[in-house]
Design a protein around this motif. Sequence first.
Motif, PDB file in Angstrom:
ATOM      1  N   LEU A 154      34.461  41.955  39.751  1.00  0.00           N
ATOM      2  CA  LEU A 154      35.772  42.001  40.376  1.00  0.00           C
ATOM      3  C   LEU A 154      36.081  40.646  40.992  1.00  0.00           C
ATOM      4  O   LEU A 154      35.227  40.043  41.651  1.00  0.00           O
ATOM      5  N   TYR A 155      37.297  40.186  40.765  1.00  0.00           N
ATOM      6  CA  TYR A 155      37.677  38.807  41.048  1.00  0.00           C
ATOM      7  C   TYR A 155      38.650  38.689  42.217  1.00  0.00           C
ATOM      8  O   TYR A 155      39.511  39.547  42.411  1.00  0.00           O
ATOM      9  N   ALA A 156      38.529  37.581  42.953  1.00  0.00           N
ATOM     10  CA  ALA A 156      39.488  37.159  43.976  1.00  0.00           C
ATOM     11  C   ALA A 156      39.727  35.669  43.761  1.00  0.00           C
ATOM     12  O   ALA A 156      38.772  34.896  43.621  1.00  0.00           O
ATOM     13  N   SER A 157      40.977  35.285  43.675  1.00  0.00           N
ATOM     14  CA  SER A 157      41.345  33.874  43.477  1.00  0.00           C
ATOM     15  C   SER A 157      40.631  33.270  42.269  1.00  0.00           C
ATOM     16  O   SER A 157      40.158  32.131  42.318  1.00  0.00           O
ATOM     17  N   GLY A 158      40.499  34.050  41.200  1.00  0.00           N
ATOM     18  CA  GLY A 158      39.920  33.543  39.968  1.00  0.00           C
ATOM     19  C   GLY A 158      38.408  33.498  39.915  1.00  0.00           C
ATOM     20  O   GLY A 158      37.840  33.031  38.932  1.00  0.00           O
ATOM     21  N   ARG A 159      37.742  33.997  40.960  1.00  0.00           N
ATOM     22  CA  ARG A 159      36.269  33.988  40.999  1.00  0.00           C
ATOM     23  C   ARG A 159      35.730  35.400  41.082  1.00  0.00           C
ATOM     24  O   ARG A 159      36.264  36.220  41.829  1.00  0.00           O
ATOM     25  N   PRO A 160      34.625  35.695  40.375  1.00  0.00           N
ATOM     26  CA  PRO A 160      34.011  37.023  40.490  1.00  0.00           C
ATOM     27  C   PRO A 160      33.223  37.107  41.804  1.00  0.00           C
ATOM     28  O   PRO A 160      32.170  36.491  41.943  1.00  0.00           O
TER      29      PRO A 160
END
Length: 137
Positions: free
Chosen positions: A41-47
């Motif tokens: 699951l990603y936030a701001s393009g990072r997992p």
Amino acid sequence: MQLDHATIVTADLETARHFFVDVAGLTEGARPPFSVDGYWLYASGRPVIHLIDATAPAQTGRAAPRIDHIAFRLESADEWQALLQRLYAAEMPYQLAEVPQMGPQQAELQLFVALAPGVVIEFVTALRHAHRKHAQL
């Protein structure tokens, strides 16, 4: 140094995925083809959250994973209000705690959700971003 990701091992992948995507606001994304089920699951393009199926047999020599809690910082009043609205829509109970100002560190508000036994998710924001008009569920 910064936090790279947190891994949560759970027997209920779908409930955890639902919470992190539909309530917390992360997005499901690409994941390498591991031999065990799970999600990245990603936030701001990072997992930032790795969910792993707990029904898979443990590897020899590894202790059972445990997480006390994971904390996400919300940087604006709009983000905080959007989170509260998603929690309300999901009928997800939570607890609030205030962190008093300490020196130059501003006062903050913490919101805790018990996702599953032994797994707590914290959201934190500057107290000035939190509007007290939303009562605890």
